[in-house]
Motif scaffolding. Structure first.
Motif, PDB file in Angstrom:
ATOM      1  N   ILE A   6       0.861  -1.189   0.000  1.00 18.41           N
ATOM      2  CA  ILE A   6       0.000   0.000   0.000  1.00 18.41           C
ATOM      3  C   ILE A   6       0.889   1.229   0.000  1.00 18.41           C
ATOM      4  CG2 ILE A   6      -1.815   1.238   1.247  1.00 18.41           C
ATOM      5  CD1 ILE A   6      -2.256  -1.658   2.594  1.00 18.41           C
ATOM      6  N   ALA A   9       0.965   4.643   3.203  1.00 14.49           N
ATOM      7  CA  ALA A   9       0.188   3.931   4.232  1.00 14.49           C
ATOM      8  C   ALA A   9       0.550   4.367   5.647  1.00 14.49           C
ATOM      9  CB  ALA A   9       0.380   2.421   4.074  1.00 14.49           C
ATOM     10  N   GLY A  14      -4.537   5.198   3.629  1.00 10.91           N
ATOM     11  CA  GLY A  14      -3.576   4.109   3.415  1.00 10.91           C
ATOM     12  C   GLY A  14      -3.348   3.300   4.675  1.00 10.91           C
ATOM     13  N   ASN A  77      -2.280   4.254  -3.426  1.00  8.86           N
ATOM     14  CA  ASN A  77      -3.047   5.209  -2.613  1.00  8.86           C
ATOM     15  C   ASN A  77      -2.353   6.549  -2.422  1.00  8.86           C
ATOM     16  OD1 ASN A  77      -4.904   6.010  -0.203  1.00  8.86           O
ATOM     17  ND2 ASN A  77      -2.840   5.964   0.674  1.00  8.86           N
TER      18      ASN A  77
END
Ligand code: NAP
Length: 234
Positions: A6, A9, A14, A77
């Motif tokens: 991710i 994050a 995230g 993300n």
């Protein structure tokens, strides 16, 4: 055990995705740019791995994947916003928004694909925005970059479907994270009022949609834009 990477994050959406995908049984790689302590604390809590890297830099992304190992699930993300009149937006600001939000997704997906194509299975979720669907005044660069991600998602869904890889997008509405930390109470109140569900969303509510799109239950879902916006874009 599947490995999920991710980007961005360490905080916000995230970080919620990292917790959700850990609960789903993934080994999670927590990418961050600057927030080393937050990322390491989160990785410690979820038994994951924190790895620094600027997604806009292809060499950083290469190093990130070298540390992560084979990635089965990618959540692109990481993103930045810019609130400015279009006429005041400098070429450097425009380029930075696109280099993080759009080139970042390109760099991540490109690095993830060889393994996914080889195993004929993969899940990619790109985090766009309601502003990529509707457009926001004084956020032209951000809106354009988030619209680009929707085009990327749809094109890749077609191209990668035969390789067993699904590519979907989530389009969050106004979510209560640091990204909206510069908005005063009145502005946040107005945004909540424009939302049919009359409130801001939470990172966890966005992560629940990401979790679904990464799951086996979503095996026949690809090329979709799932709005998590309390009805804002309707
Ligand atoms: P946030 O709280 O500001 O967190 C941003 C995250 O992205 C942080 O982990 C940050 O890392 C990371 N990041 C920023 N630039 C990076 C780079 N160049 N390389 C790697 N990581 C980078 O934002 P958020 O609200 O959770 O937003 C997450 C995503 O959702 C973004 O793509 C955003 O556009 C999208 N979104 C948010 C909203 C909303 O209302 N919040 C609405 C629609 C869409 P560091 O902590 O290390 O800086």
């Amino acid at each position: 055990m599947r490995t999920a990477l991710i980007s961005g994050a360490s905080r916000g959406i995230g970080a919620a995705c990292a917790r959700a995908l850990t609960r789903d049984g993934c080994r999670v790689v927590v990418n961050y740019q600057k927030s080393a302590q937050a990322a390491q604390t989160l990785a410690g809590q979820i038994g994951g791995l924190a790895v620094q890297g600027d997604v806009s830099d292809p060499e950083d992304v290469e190093r990130l994947f070298a540390r992560a190992g084979d990635v089965d699930v990618l959540v692109a993300n990481a993103g930045i916003a810019l609130q400015k009149l279009f006429t005041d937006t400098t070429p450097e600001e425009w380029r930075r928004i696109f280099s993080v939000n759009v080139d970042g997704a390109y760099n991540l997906i490109r690095a993830a694909l060889p393994h996914m194509i080889h195993q004929k299975w993969g899940r990619i979720v790109v985090v766009s925005s309601v502003w990529g669907i509707r457009g926001a005044s004084c956020e032209a660069a951000y809106s354009a970059s988030k619209a680009a991600l929707i085009g990327l998602t749809k094109a890749l869904a077609k191209e990668l479907g035969p390789s067993g890889i699904t590519v979907n997008c989530v389009a969050p509405g106004v979510i209560d994270t640091d990204m909206n930390g510069n908005l005063d109470e009145a502005a946040l109140g107005e945004l909540a009022e424009s939302t049919p569900l009359c409130r801001l969303g939470t990172p966890e509510e966005t992560a629940a949609a990401v979790s679904f799109l990464c799951s086996d239950a979503a095996a026949f879902v690809t090329g979709q834009v799932l709005s998590v916006d309390g009805g804002f874009a309707v």
